[in-house]
Design a protein around this motif. Structure first.
Motif, mmCIF file in Angstrom:
data_model
loop_
_atom_site.group_PDB
_atom_site.id
_atom_site.type_symbol
_atom_site.label_atom_id
_atom_site.label_comp_id
_atom_site.label_asym_id
_atom_site.label_seq_id
_atom_site.Cartn_x
_atom_site.Cartn_y
_atom_site.Cartn_z
ATOM 1 N N UNK A 91 0.794 -1.225 0.000
ATOM 2 C CA UNK A 91 0.000 0.000 0.000
ATOM 3 C C UNK A 91 0.824 1.272 0.000
ATOM 4 N N UNK A 92 2.107 1.199 0.352
ATOM 5 C CA UNK A 92 2.951 2.392 0.427
ATOM 6 C C UNK A 92 3.721 2.664 -0.858
ATOM 7 N N UNK A 93 3.661 1.737 -1.818
ATOM 8 C CA UNK A 93 4.565 1.802 -2.966
ATOM 9 C C UNK A 93 4.365 3.033 -3.830
ATOM 10 N N UNK A 94 3.111 3.409 -4.094
ATOM 11 C CA UNK A 94 2.870 4.547 -4.987
ATOM 12 C C UNK A 94 3.538 5.803 -4.445
ATOM 13 N N UNK A 95 3.344 6.064 -3.157
ATOM 14 C CA UNK A 95 3.935 7.267 -2.570
ATOM 15 C C UNK A 95 5.450 7.132 -2.416
ATOM 16 N N UNK A 96 5.907 5.956 -2.013
ATOM 17 C CA UNK A 96 7.349 5.748 -1.874
ATOM 18 C C UNK A 96 8.058 5.948 -3.205
ATOM 19 N N UNK A 97 7.374 5.621 -4.301
ATOM 20 C CA UNK A 97 7.972 5.725 -5.626
ATOM 21 C C UNK A 97 8.153 7.173 -6.077
ATOM 22 N N UNK A 98 7.586 8.115 -5.334
ATOM 23 C CA UNK A 98 7.773 9.528 -5.673
ATOM 24 C C UNK A 98 9.245 9.930 -5.638
ATOM 25 N N UNK A 99 10.035 9.224 -4.851
ATOM 26 C CA UNK A 99 11.464 9.543 -4.802
ATOM 27 C C UNK A 99 12.166 9.166 -6.103
ATOM 28 N N UNK A 100 11.515 8.324 -6.907
ATOM 29 C CA UNK A 100 12.084 7.939 -8.200
ATOM 30 C C UNK A 100 11.344 8.581 -9.374
ATOM 31 N N UNK A 101 10.051 8.812 -9.188
ATOM 32 C CA UNK A 101 9.236 9.417 -10.239
ATOM 33 C C UNK A 101 8.345 10.468 -9.582
ATOM 34 N N UNK A 102 8.584 11.731 -9.853
ATOM 35 C CA UNK A 102 7.873 12.824 -9.181
ATOM 36 C C UNK A 102 6.391 12.842 -9.501
#
Length: 519
Positions: A304-315
């Protein structure tokens, strides 16, 4: 060792003075004692650490590490090899004879830990744990029991508490919208989406260069599909983890479960039709996520955290991707197999001269003060305001940039206090928090949660050590079947003639262990 990244985390008055105007004496410290680590006047001891830290973190002159050293009254020297080959570097380290005071083992109480303990490399901790109030408060009895050695019954690792991960999948929502599709909930829907993602040019570049999904694994030479396919295996009622029952209500080894052959057959279908990333055999960890961000694949495993965590790789991650529940099986059940909420653990070598000091540091690491520091950073540097009750946080764009290079959940000693994180990573605006909650709530409405106990059945856990060649052959046979190089009958013959006989004793012990555990 090569590719080392080290930092002396007592950075001195000059470094701390830079942030003094915007910093309190430390992040919010409600919810736990520091175990006395910061209150004493003793000269701080130097602790060396070996940790798995994401590559965006700049460990040299890191202010969060410096603040952690100040609060815990230690001098930290951190070695953080590249995360993609951390396990390889860990093996080299453990064989070197030159061990630091604290070592993070991603696999927790796995076969590697068992081997190192058996070889006398690790400190048994049973007689010491009760002396540290935060270790006994934040780490549950079940977590401690779950890491006891299957060889001698002793504890050699301090569990790193984690939030409960609900594993589903992340999907490229922009591709779905362009192709007028919805996120799949069943296997048939998933197949249709896979075909569209691979065949209908979802990225609009006019080339046939996209695939439905990819897998990855921490180490080459092992079977990637079992590391990254929970959400898809659910469609076949096939638990990836040990400790869950088959559809008939009985415990079995995975290879005897009703969904095992159908699941592999479906993967073969995806491969035959060129819907799956053809490099999934050799992808190392996070390569599948990189390919997602590169618009090369459209679906990955995710919690469940992946979408937001991925912001560090894709803004634009929160706009581009969505998180969803695992697929429903033929009975309409989307299984969410939830295991003990730990994320590896910390080992203290027997050669360390600072065993008690290392435990004091871990004790401090299991407080809200430590968790808040490692997860959100330093007030004035990486945020302006923070409410631990609502997890709302105020940050400027510059502070967000500093956060990414300063700290993350990978830096935490404990990733959850009383089961809760300090924040939802990168959900630092009301809009992002709403997206996170909406997607999680929708996913949880669809799933059936199955709590899976920790399995400490010795023979099952030691298969990779007791029959390593056959384990490797079984992985190879699975892949040969998926790739169409052997027939289903040839694969079944291998199972019947070689795999089942070799694992019969382990399976018997496992079934007896689980049935006894359930009484």
């Amino acid at each position: 060792m090569e590719n080392k990244r080290k930092v002396g985390a007592i950075a001195g008055a000059t470094l701390l003075a830079v942030f003094a105007a915007g910093c309190s004496t430390g992040p919010d410290s409600s919810g736990g004692s520091n175990g006395g680590a910061a209150s004493g006047k003793n000269e701080p001891v130097t602790l060396t650490m070996f940790n798995r830290v994401n590559a965006q973190i700049a460990v040299d002159n890191n202010p969060v590490l410096a603040e952690a050293g100040r609060l815990a009254n230690v001098k930290l020297s951190l070695e953080a090899p590249p995360i993609n080959n951390y396990n390889d570097k860990l093996q080299v380290l453990m064989a070197s004879g030159d061990l630091p005071d604290l070592i993070y083992n991603w696999g927790g109480a796995d076969s590697n830990m068992e081997t190192w303990a058996k070889n006398g490399l690790l400190t048994p901790l049973d007689d010491k744990i009760a002396q540290y109030p935060n270790l006994t408060k934040n780490i549950t009895k079940e977590m401690w029991e779950g890491v006891r050695s299957v060889n001698d019954g002793k504890i050699y690792i301090v569990p790193r508490t984690n939030i409960v991960n609900h594993w589903g999948y992340i999907i490229n929502q922009t591709w779905l919208d362009k192709l007028n599709l919805k996120a799949p909930t069943t296997l048939d829907e998933f197949t249709n989406v896979c075909k569209a993602f691979a065949q209908n040019d979802p990225d609009g570049n006019g080339k046939a260069d996209t695939y439905c999904l990819s897998f990855s694994n921490p180490t080459l030479g092992s079977n990637t599909i079992w590391n990254a396919s929970y959400f898809l295996a659910s469609a076949f009622s096939l638990p990836i983890v040990s400790g869950a029952k088959d559809t008939d209500g009985n415990y079995k080894i995975k290879e005897k479960m009703s969904g095992y052959i159908p699941f592999l057959t479906y993967l073969k279908k995806l491969n035959d039709e060129k819907l799956i990333d053809p490099e999934f055999l050799v992808n190392k960890i996070y390569v599948d996520q990189d390919k997602l961000n590169q618009n090369r694949v459209g679906i990955n495993i995710a919690h469940q955290y992946t979408v937001m965590a991925n912001l560090s790789k894709d803004k634009d991650s929160d706009k581009k991707y969505t998180y969803h529940a695992p697929l429903k099986d033929s009975r309409g059940i989307a299984s969410d197999w939830v295991t003990q909420a730990t994320w590896g653990g910390w080992m203290i070598p027997k050669s360390s001269k600072n065993v008690d000091e290392a435990l004091k540091f871990l004790d401090w690491g299991n407080t809200a003060e430590a968790n808040t520091l490692f997860q959100i950073g330093i007030k004035g540097l990486t945020y302006d305001s923070y409410d631990p009750a609502t997890k709302s946080i105020s940050r400027t764009a510059d502070q967000t940039t500093k956060l990414v290079s300063t700290t993350s959940t990978y830096m935490t000693i404990a990733n959850a206090i009383d089961g809760e994180p300090a924040l939802i990573e990168n959900a630092d605006t009301p809009e992002r928090m709403k997206i996170y909650k909406t997607q999680l709530d929708e996913a949880m409405k669809q799933v059936t949660v199955i709590n899976v106990p920790v399995v400490r059945s010795p023979k099952i856990l030691n298969l990779s050590k007791s029959i390593p060649d056959l384990m490797k052959k079984k992985d190879e046979q699975e892949m040969q079947f998926i790739l169409g190089k052997i027939s289903e009958q040839q694969f079944k013959d291998f199972l019947e003639k070689e795999w089942y006989p070799a694992t019969a004793d382990a399976e018997k012990e496992y079934i007896e262990y689980m049935n006894k555990l359930g009484k």
